[in-house]
Write a protein that holds these residues in place. Structure first.
Motif, PDB file in Angstrom:
ATOM      1  N   ASP A 252       8.613  11.752  -2.343  1.00  0.00           N
ATOM      2  CA  ASP A 252       9.880  11.980  -3.044  1.00  0.00           C
ATOM      3  C   ASP A 252      10.368  13.416  -2.906  1.00  0.00           C
ATOM      4  O   ASP A 252      11.559  13.682  -3.041  1.00  0.00           O
ATOM      5  CB  ASP A 252       9.740  11.631  -4.527  1.00  0.00           C
ATOM      6  N   ARG A 253       9.456  14.334  -2.641  1.00  0.00           N
ATOM      7  CA  ARG A 253       9.829  15.745  -2.541  1.00  0.00           C
ATOM      8  C   ARG A 253       9.718  16.298  -1.122  1.00  0.00           C
ATOM      9  O   ARG A 253      10.172  17.406  -0.859  1.00  0.00           O
ATOM     10  CB  ARG A 253       8.947  16.574  -3.478  1.00  0.00           C
ATOM     11  N   GLY A 254       9.105  15.538  -0.232  1.00  0.00           N
ATOM     12  CA  GLY A 254       8.938  16.006   1.138  1.00  0.00           C
ATOM     13  C   GLY A 254       9.952  15.360   2.063  1.00  0.00           C
ATOM     14  O   GLY A 254       9.913  14.153   2.270  1.00  0.00           O
ATOM     15  N   ARG A 255      10.862  16.129   2.612  1.00  0.00           N
ATOM     16  CA  ARG A 255      11.899  15.591   3.496  1.00  0.00           C
ATOM     17  C   ARG A 255      11.275  14.960   4.746  1.00  0.00           C
ATOM     18  O   ARG A 255      11.647  13.861   5.160  1.00  0.00           O
ATOM     19  CB  ARG A 255      12.869  16.711   3.888  1.00  0.00           C
ATOM     20  N   GLY A 256      10.331  15.627   5.355  1.00  0.00           N
ATOM     21  CA  GLY A 256       9.742  15.116   6.579  1.00  0.00           C
ATOM     22  C   GLY A 256       8.879  13.892   6.389  1.00  0.00           C
ATOM     23  O   GLY A 256       8.574  13.193   7.357  1.00  0.00           O
ATOM     24  N   THR A 257       8.463  13.622   5.144  1.00  0.00           N
ATOM     25  CA  THR A 257       7.609  12.475   4.869  1.00  0.00           C
ATOM     26  C   THR A 257       8.332  11.395   4.063  1.00  0.00           C
ATOM     27  O   THR A 257       7.703  10.446   3.598  1.00  0.00           O
ATOM     28  CB  THR A 257       6.350  12.913   4.091  1.00  0.00           C
ATOM     29  N   ALA A 258       9.631  11.515   3.902  1.00  0.00           N
ATOM     30  CA  ALA A 258      10.397  10.542   3.118  1.00  0.00           C
ATOM     31  C   ALA A 258      10.253   9.144   3.700  1.00  0.00           C
ATOM     32  O   ALA A 258      10.318   8.951   4.915  1.00  0.00           O
ATOM     33  CB  ALA A 258      11.866  10.944   3.074  1.00  0.00           C
ATOM     34  N   LEU A 259      10.073   8.156   2.830  1.00  0.00           N
ATOM     35  CA  LEU A 259       9.956   6.774   3.272  1.00  0.00           C
ATOM     36  C   LEU A 259      11.309   6.070   3.336  1.00  0.00           C
ATOM     37  O   LEU A 259      11.379   4.921   3.779  1.00  0.00           O
ATOM     38  CB  LEU A 259       9.006   6.001   2.348  1.00  0.00           C
ATOM     39  N   HIS A 260      12.365   6.744   2.892  1.00  0.00           N
ATOM     40  CA  HIS A 260      13.722   6.228   3.080  1.00  0.00           C
ATOM     41  C   HIS A 260      14.151   6.638   4.493  1.00  0.00           C
ATOM     42  O   HIS A 260      14.482   7.793   4.748  1.00  0.00           O
ATOM     43  CB  HIS A 260      14.676   6.796   2.028  1.00  0.00           C
ATOM     44  N   LEU A 261      14.164   5.689   5.423  1.00  0.00           N
ATOM     45  CA  LEU A 261      14.321   6.050   6.826  1.00  0.00           C
ATOM     46  C   LEU A 261      15.690   6.608   7.157  1.00  0.00           C
ATOM     47  O   LEU A 261      15.818   7.420   8.078  1.00  0.00           O
ATOM     48  CB  LEU A 261      14.016   4.831   7.709  1.00  0.00           C
ATOM     49  N   PHE A 262      16.727   6.210   6.419  1.00  0.00           N
ATOM     50  CA  PHE A 262      18.044   6.779   6.685  1.00  0.00           C
ATOM     51  C   PHE A 262      18.121   8.250   6.281  1.00  0.00           C
ATOM     52  O   PHE A 262      19.026   8.959   6.703  1.00  0.00           O
ATOM     53  CB  PHE A 262      19.138   5.991   5.971  1.00  0.00           C
TER      54      PHE A 262
ATOM     55  N   LEU B 187      10.885   2.124   3.624  1.00  0.00           N
ATOM     56  CA  LEU B 187       9.970   1.515   4.583  1.00  0.00           C
ATOM     57  C   LEU B 187       9.307   0.263   4.018  1.00  0.00           C
ATOM     58  O   LEU B 187       9.103  -0.712   4.746  1.00  0.00           O
ATOM     59  CB  LEU B 187       8.901   2.535   5.001  1.00  0.00           C
ATOM     60  N   THR B 188       8.967   0.266   2.745  1.00  0.00           N
ATOM     61  CA  THR B 188       8.317  -0.911   2.177  1.00  0.00           C
ATOM     62  C   THR B 188       9.223  -2.139   2.245  1.00  0.00           C
ATOM     63  O   THR B 188       8.757  -3.254   2.475  1.00  0.00           O
ATOM     64  CB  THR B 188       7.899  -0.651   0.725  1.00  0.00           C
ATOM     65  N   VAL B 189      10.526  -1.941   2.046  1.00  0.00           N
ATOM     66  CA  VAL B 189      11.475  -3.048   2.116  1.00  0.00           C
ATOM     67  C   VAL B 189      11.599  -3.539   3.559  1.00  0.00           C
ATOM     68  O   VAL B 189      11.606  -4.745   3.830  1.00  0.00           O
ATOM     69  CB  VAL B 189      12.849  -2.625   1.566  1.00  0.00           C
TER      70      VAL B 189
ATOM     71  N   ALA C 131      -1.864   4.581   6.861  1.00  0.00           N
ATOM     72  CA  ALA C 131      -1.003   3.423   6.601  1.00  0.00           C
ATOM     73  C   ALA C 131       0.163   3.386   7.587  1.00  0.00           C
ATOM     74  O   ALA C 131       0.522   2.322   8.108  1.00  0.00           O
ATOM     75  CB  ALA C 131      -0.491   3.454   5.166  1.00  0.00           C
ATOM     76  N   ILE C 132       0.765   4.546   7.849  1.00  0.00           N
ATOM     77  CA  ILE C 132       1.859   4.601   8.822  1.00  0.00           C
ATOM     78  C   ILE C 132       1.326   4.295  10.214  1.00  0.00           C
ATOM     79  O   ILE C 132       1.961   3.576  11.003  1.00  0.00           O
ATOM     80  CB  ILE C 132       2.539   5.981   8.801  1.00  0.00           C
ATOM     81  N   ALA C 133       0.153   4.819  10.535  1.00  0.00           N
ATOM     82  CA  ALA C 133      -0.451   4.558  11.839  1.00  0.00           C
ATOM     83  C   ALA C 133      -0.734   3.068  12.019  1.00  0.00           C
ATOM     84  O   ALA C 133      -0.587   2.530  13.129  1.00  0.00           O
ATOM     85  CB  ALA C 133      -1.736   5.367  11.997  1.00  0.00           C
ATOM     86  N   ALA C 134      -1.126   2.397  10.942  1.00  0.00           N
ATOM     87  CA  ALA C 134      -1.390   0.961  11.024  1.00  0.00           C
ATOM     88  C   ALA C 134      -0.115   0.184  11.331  1.00  0.00           C
ATOM     89  O   ALA C 134      -0.129  -0.791  12.091  1.00  0.00           O
ATOM     90  CB  ALA C 134      -2.005   0.465   9.717  1.00  0.00           C
TER      91      ALA C 134
ATOM     92  N   LEU D 198       0.823  -1.212   0.000  1.00  0.00           N
ATOM     93  CA  LEU D 198       0.000   0.000   0.000  1.00  0.00           C
ATOM     94  C   LEU D 198       0.855   1.259   0.000  1.00  0.00           C
ATOM     95  O   LEU D 198       0.428   2.311  -0.489  1.00  0.00           O
ATOM     96  CB  LEU D 198      -0.927  -0.017   1.218  1.00  0.00           C
ATOM     97  N   LEU D 199       2.062   1.159   0.527  1.00  0.00           N
ATOM     98  CA  LEU D 199       2.966   2.311   0.585  1.00  0.00           C
ATOM     99  C   LEU D 199       3.894   2.394  -0.620  1.00  0.00           C
ATOM    100  O   LEU D 199       4.758   3.269  -0.667  1.00  0.00           O
ATOM    101  CB  LEU D 199       3.784   2.253   1.883  1.00  0.00           C
ATOM    102  N   ARG D 200       3.724   1.509  -1.568  1.00  0.00           N
ATOM    103  CA  ARG D 200       4.528   1.574  -2.784  1.00  0.00           C
ATOM    104  C   ARG D 200       3.948   2.605  -3.760  1.00  0.00           C
ATOM    105  O   ARG D 200       2.810   3.045  -3.618  1.00  0.00           O
ATOM    106  CB  ARG D 200       4.602   0.200  -3.460  1.00  0.00           C
ATOM    107  N   TYR D 201       4.758   2.941  -4.752  1.00  0.00           N
ATOM    108  CA  TYR D 201       4.324   3.886  -5.788  1.00  0.00           C
ATOM    109  C   TYR D 201       3.050   3.359  -6.448  1.00  0.00           C
ATOM    110  O   TYR D 201       3.018   2.224  -6.946  1.00  0.00           O
ATOM    111  CB  TYR D 201       5.433   4.054  -6.819  1.00  0.00           C
ATOM    112  N   PRO D 202       1.974   4.149  -6.465  1.00  0.00           N
ATOM    113  CA  PRO D 202       0.666   3.645  -6.912  1.00  0.00           C
ATOM    114  C   PRO D 202       0.476   3.676  -8.429  1.00  0.00           C
ATOM    115  O   PRO D 202      -0.442   4.335  -8.944  1.00  0.00           O
ATOM    116  CB  PRO D 202      -0.311   4.589  -6.208  1.00  0.00           C
ATOM    117  N   ASP D 203       1.334   2.945  -9.144  1.00  0.00           N
ATOM    118  CA  ASP D 203       1.145   2.859 -10.591  1.00  0.00           C
ATOM    119  C   ASP D 203      -0.029   1.928 -10.889  1.00  0.00           C
ATOM    120  O   ASP D 203      -0.680   1.399  -9.965  1.00  0.00           O
ATOM    121  CB  ASP D 203       2.424   2.393 -11.289  1.00  0.00           C
TER     122      ASP D 203
END
Length: 228
Positions: free
Chosen positions: A71-81, A118-120, A161-164, A15-20
């Motif tokens: 991809d453009r929001g630093r505070g919402t980035a899903l790359h945790l590092f 995060l998805t990984v 989704a993050i809350a879940a 659900l958190l992957r790119y929604p193509d």
């Protein structure tokens, strides 16, 4: 949490992957998995259903929203590092060590996938026993709390989704005892990655095939009078 969380973790990862178009075509399966395992509460599942309904209704617009958010929001980035290291040189070695963590558990990344997404991390957690999976997610729950808060401020339904994910870790949204409400402390100033990732062939690693811990902890405050 009931009997298991494996399929719920995988469903949330998707659900958190790119929604193509391919991802959106799997939304009915994601919905079915969430309801079948019943690992998150009904209210949360209703919020997730609303997110999925919106993704289906928006079509290509959902892809643009995703890019703008993650991809453009630093505070919402899903790359945790990104939240831990930013653009520092420490991020590269941390990535390498995280890949080793996955490989020691017998998991290989697909080409182009970054290990700190995060998805990984959720896919990896889904391969672990329930208790270890919960603890694994709990290691980076403080970052998820910050991401969820940032999403809520932007009025994004992805916050559900993050809350879940936090629910699965037993750390519901708002349970973090970090920065007081109303203070927006930059994440790079608050969190660091300890030595477990800095040469983790022994420290911070379990035996091959065993649950592999991720240790992301709050950086201790500077001593009184110390130079900054």
């Amino acid at each position: 949490m009931r009997n298991g969380i494996t399929f719920t973790l995988r469903a949330l990862a998707h659900l958190l992957r790119y929604p193509d178009a391919s991802m959106r075509a799997r939304l009915p399966d994601i919905h079915a998995a969430l309801n079948a395992e019943d690992a998150v509460g009904r209210v949360r599942r209703a919020e997730l259903d609303a997110l999925m309904d919106r993704l289906l209704a928006d079509g290509l617009d959902a892809e643009a929203v995703y890019v703008d958010l993650f991809d453009r929001g630093r505070g919402t980035a899903l790359h945790l590092f990104e939240h831990v290291h930013g653009d520092s040189r420490d991020r590269g070695p941390a990535m390498v060590d995280l890949v080793r963590t996955y490989e020691q558990a017998g998991l290989l990344l697909a080409p182009g996938e970054l290990p700190d997404h995060l998805t990984v991390l959720l896919e990896f957690a889904s391969t672990q026993p329930v208790r270890q999976a919960r603890a694994f997610v709990g290691e980076f729950a403080h970052i998820l709390q910050s991401i969820a808060t940032a999403l809520q401020r932007r009025g994004s339904d992805y916050a559900a989704a993050i809350a879940a994910v936090l629910d699965l870790a037993g750390q519901p949204l708002g349970a973090d005892a970090g920065t007081p409400a109303g203070e927006d402390e930059p994440l790079d100033a608050s969190w660091q990655e300890p030595a477990a990732f800095g040469g983790c062939s022994t420290q911070g690693q379990a035996a091959p095939g065993q649950p592999q811990p991720v240790h992301l902890v709050r950086r201790p405050p500077p001593a009184a009078g110390a130079a900054r």
